[in-house]
Design an enzyme around this catalytic site. Structure first.
Site, PDB file in Angstrom:
ATOM      1  N   HIS A   3       1.913   4.775  -2.673  1.00 17.02           N
ATOM      2  CA  HIS A   3       2.072   6.221  -2.438  1.00 17.02           C
ATOM      3  C   HIS A   3       3.469   6.678  -2.857  1.00 17.02           C
ATOM      4  CE1 HIS A   3      -1.677   6.948  -0.333  1.00 17.02           C
ATOM      5  NE2 HIS A   3      -1.438   6.038   0.591  1.00 17.02           N
ATOM      6  N   GLU A  17      -4.695   7.826  -2.767  1.00 20.03           N
ATOM      7  CA  GLU A  17      -5.169   6.543  -2.237  1.00 20.03           C
ATOM      8  C   GLU A  17      -5.476   5.571  -3.369  1.00 20.03           C
ATOM      9  OE1 GLU A  17      -4.866   5.525   0.753  1.00 20.03           O
ATOM     10  OE2 GLU A  17      -4.284   7.483   1.524  1.00 20.03           O
ATOM     11  N   HIS A  25       0.832  -1.205   0.000  1.00 18.94           N
ATOM     12  CA  HIS A  25       0.000   0.000   0.000  1.00 18.94           C
ATOM     13  C   HIS A  25       0.871   1.263   0.000  1.00 18.94           C
ATOM     14  CE1 HIS A  25      -3.656   2.348   1.328  1.00 18.94           C
ATOM     15  NE2 HIS A  25      -2.697   3.134   1.824  1.00 18.94           N
ATOM     16  N   GLU A  26       1.789   1.329   0.945  1.00 17.54           N
ATOM     17  CA  GLU A  26       2.621   2.537   1.064  1.00 17.54           C
ATOM     18  C   GLU A  26       3.546   2.674  -0.149  1.00 17.54           C
ATOM     19  OE1 GLU A  26       1.789   4.702   3.239  1.00 17.54           O
ATOM     20  OE2 GLU A  26       0.511   3.396   4.458  1.00 17.54           O
TER      21      GLU A  26
END
Lengths: 501, 501
Positions: free
Chosen positions: B267, B293, B263-264
């Site tokens: 980003h 997101e 997930h990170e």
């Protein structure tokens, strides 16, 4: 402005500077530990700008007036007065060095650090040499703005150790070499102590595990301290409750990270123990580099290389490395970490030959600033001096001229304080041992009580007292190089079964 | 001032702000990862001061004039104009909020973070509640300074996702709950998939070892990225070449750190891929939180939970955890990390129930700002809503009201963008799969080629284009929640062997 207004102006000014100092310190720690390298130039440009902002705040001529008034005003709180006294020196020294030059210098240091790191990794002095040259020029220019009649290198020496000069250091290093060079020679002739087991393969995972234990033994509390990894170990801090150390793990040298951890913990404890009243002020720092190094060298050598220290710690290390150390006794291990053997890398040097590493750097720095040594071929000059003083020669620049980080940030005059600090340490230990049972405390995992003695006698004062007053008060004596030399001679004649000098 | 002078003034102003932003960002990363807790108040006070300095620079009325002129000047470079356009909005919004209030607010956020951390550790909402209350008041006061007729919460929503309002979000969340609540119900009735093996004991050392492999698979290059640990994973950056992610290891939940890492990384890749021309500018950021997101959720769910992703990665995980996973097939593992099961903690929630976690937060935030919900007993309100929406109840505040960090920094209006981003992601994936063979690239360790598509179609623009233009350009369509809902329905009816809706 009334006295009260001046004090309030002073306090706000100190707070503002402390904010920038904190930011710059965290940015520096970040840079030296985890920051991605490709972002360096972006960050460097901006941290140089912020350093310039901090410099602008500090170099306010109005503040020089105020600190000059307050420092001599008997009605003012002595802590404020002492701060003003120190700032008066700093501002007086730097006020004529323009901000643009200061920012350019900060930027140069940032870039030089990156170049040094690359040069060290690639074993190529020529990558670093142009930066070193520029740094020396920049320092010359900076000091030329000062209003001093002292030789340039004397001014630098005083910035790290007030009161010290080439004359004094010459005498100091003469005394050292006079007694140590023959002793080292005799040690080399004696039966050698086996330390080969320290250089087996020690997986870093295991070393890290031991370090957790060691930090806990040192009462290096995670609530106020944090250890990270870096290329060249250092300690940094933002306040009493935020002291960061770093170490470097070497797979085939188990003692390296251990001793550097203990060394840096000595710095960290010093900062942690300073009176919290001084937090954020100029007083909240070790009083001199020599005094700071005395604390790190005291922990590393007088405590960290002692049998008492290892009584409870060695079994833990053995348990983590059974195949490497299972057959090695405590006595053998302690003897091995005290072996004296001329070597190339200062930070991994033994206690006896260490001061000669410093003597070399001192000679080189003197030469760089009196014009007898140039940065060109300095790697060769370096190697020649290592051969002369220690009889060893670096095959790789990373183990020679490029081993130390200091010059990349323009720190000339700092190195001698390592040797001076070692000498201070011997005097402190001699005094401490008369008052508390250091061996017993080490054996009983009561390291905090040793720290309490150091806090009471040295640390708490920060910069409130001068070095020599702290030394006098803690030991009852003035500085005396012979305490250090006697200690080294006793220790090494004993360790190697030599007869007296 | 001539046009050129204005542009030069603008550039210098942007540079100065970027220096403070960098410092504050590094200080924040440091705070959330390694900084010793006891030093927090010292640091917080100083970083609030520095935030104030940055705010002073930004809130220069002269600059509002300049950006207002430049943004409409057709002769000016479009990158500068777009920057000016965005600053005009930001300055126009904030210019009446005084610096002292801003500094006090920054300080409050810093303290609230510490209080939140303590409250979470001690499972005690009452420690955090007074801070939450103050933060809401402070936000009210801040928005009251704006010149807007919109309801307060609408203004907040727009700060995170320009163009979004309660009206639109209400419709969005209605559409979600209308289709997902019955689907979740049907899934709960179906034969359950075994995921118990994910919750065996997975020593963190092993998890870290796998993470090294995973980061390398994700082409998260250490030269521009660094991953650390924290209480609540986040990503931060200072420039294109300096993107930091964080994760949190949970011993009895092997999927948690893995999915948060992916997930990170989503980003981080977004920031890394933005046109380096924008470095240091307001354009060098994701265009909206929803868009940001969308990238993290795209990686986490559409890629990270797919069988193709695990084809080469799963054997590595198995090798590290043979006793836990040796008997589990790839298919079983992939099914397990896709299990849908109502749960308490958003960051560990499955893809299907996740949007309901967001719907709850959206309802609570709406209520907090229209006065129908108060911070008092908010832990109970929270628990009641979890029971209503998801049929689960937190026994501990750390798994309930205290699970998220966002409110401690006053981020109200952010949560809805997680759900919106998930919906964007489904549209992007649908478009991407038409152009490149995503499955094949995942299977063949060519993750960088997927990133290249995302860079070309989304990332490179930073804030240069609006969200809706990026979506339109990349997918050929306008926003359509049904792509997301169709995707979820297809996936979960398939996974659980259900018949069509």
């Amino acid at each position: 402005m009334t006295r009260e207004e001046m004090i309030e102006t002073y306090r706000q000014w100190v707070f503002r500077m402390s904010a920038y100092q904190m930011a710059l310190s965290i940015i520096e720690i970040d840079k030296a530990t985890v920051a991605p390298a490709a972002g360096a130039s972006y960050r460097d440009e901006r941290s140089a700008y912020l350093a310039g902002e901090a410099y602008s705040i500090m170099m306010d001529p109005k503040m020089l007036e105020i600190v000059n008034i307050l420092k001599d005003d008997e009605q003012v709180d002595p802590v404020v007065r002492r701060g003003c006294q120190l700032y008066a020196i700093r501002l007086g020294n730097s006020l004529s060095f323009p901000k643009e030059k200061y920012v350019a210098q900060s930027m140069l240091f940032n870039q030089a650090y990156d170049a040094w790191l690359q040069a060290k990794r690639e074993n190529d002095y020529s990558i670093f040499e142009p930066y070193l040259k520029k740094i020396i020029e920049s320092r010359r220019e900076e000091y030329a703005c000062r209003n001093s009649n002292l030789p340039l290198y004397d001014q630098m020496l005083q910035d790290y150790e007030p009161g010290m000069t080439m004359e004094k250091y010459d005498a100091f290093f003469s005394a050292l070499t006079e007694r140590l060079v023959p002793l080292i020679h005799r040690v080399r002739q004696a039966d050698q102590i086996d330390d080969s087991f320290l250089h087996h393969n020690y997986p870093i995972e295991g070393q890290k595990k031991f370090m957790e234990h060691l930090l806990s033994y040192l009462h290096f509390d995670p609530s106020w301290g944090y250890q990270n990894e870096t290329e060249h170990p250092f300690t940094s801090w933002t306040c009493q409750n935020d002291c960061r150390t770093t170490t470097k793990y070497i797979q085939n040298d188990v003692a390296s990270a251990i001793l550097s951890t203990i060394h840096e913990a000595g710095h960290a404890w010093y900062e942690h123990n300073i009176d919290p009243l001084y937090d954020g002020m100029i007083l909240s720092d070790g009083v001199s580099c020599g005094m700071h190094e005395s604390q790190s060298r005291l922990l590393e050598n007088h405590l960290g290389r002692s049998k008492a220290f290892w009584k409870t710690n060695y079994p833990v290390l053995q348990e983590i490395f059974p195949s490497q150390l299972g057959e090695v006794t405590l006595e053998q291990f302690v003897a091995a970490i005290n072996v004296a053997k001329p070597s190339l890398v200062r930070t991994e040097a033994d206690e006896l030959t260490y001061p000669l590493h410093i003597a070399i750097r001192y000679e080189i720095e003197k030469g760089l600033f009196n014009g007898t040594i140039s940065t060109e071929h300095l790697d060769e000059t370096w190697n020649a001096m290592y051969e002369k003083y220690l009889g060893v020669k670096a095959e790789q620049a990373s183990q020679g001229i490029l081993q130390d980080v200091h010059w990349s940030s323009g720190s000339f005059g700092y190195f001698p304080t390592y040797a001076l600090g070692s000498a201070y340490a011997a005097q402190f230990v001699s005094a401490m041992e008369k008052q508390i049972d250091v061996q017993k405390l080490l054996e009983e995992n009561r390291f905090d009580e040793i720290e309490q003695w150091l806090k009471d006698h040295i640390h708490q004062y920060g910069c409130y007292l001068e070095s020599e007053d702290i030394l006098k008060q803690a030991t009852g004596e003035r500085f005396n190089v012979n305490t250090y030399l006697d200690y080294l001679c006793d220790k090494y004649t004993g360790l190697y079964g030599l007869k007296g000098e």
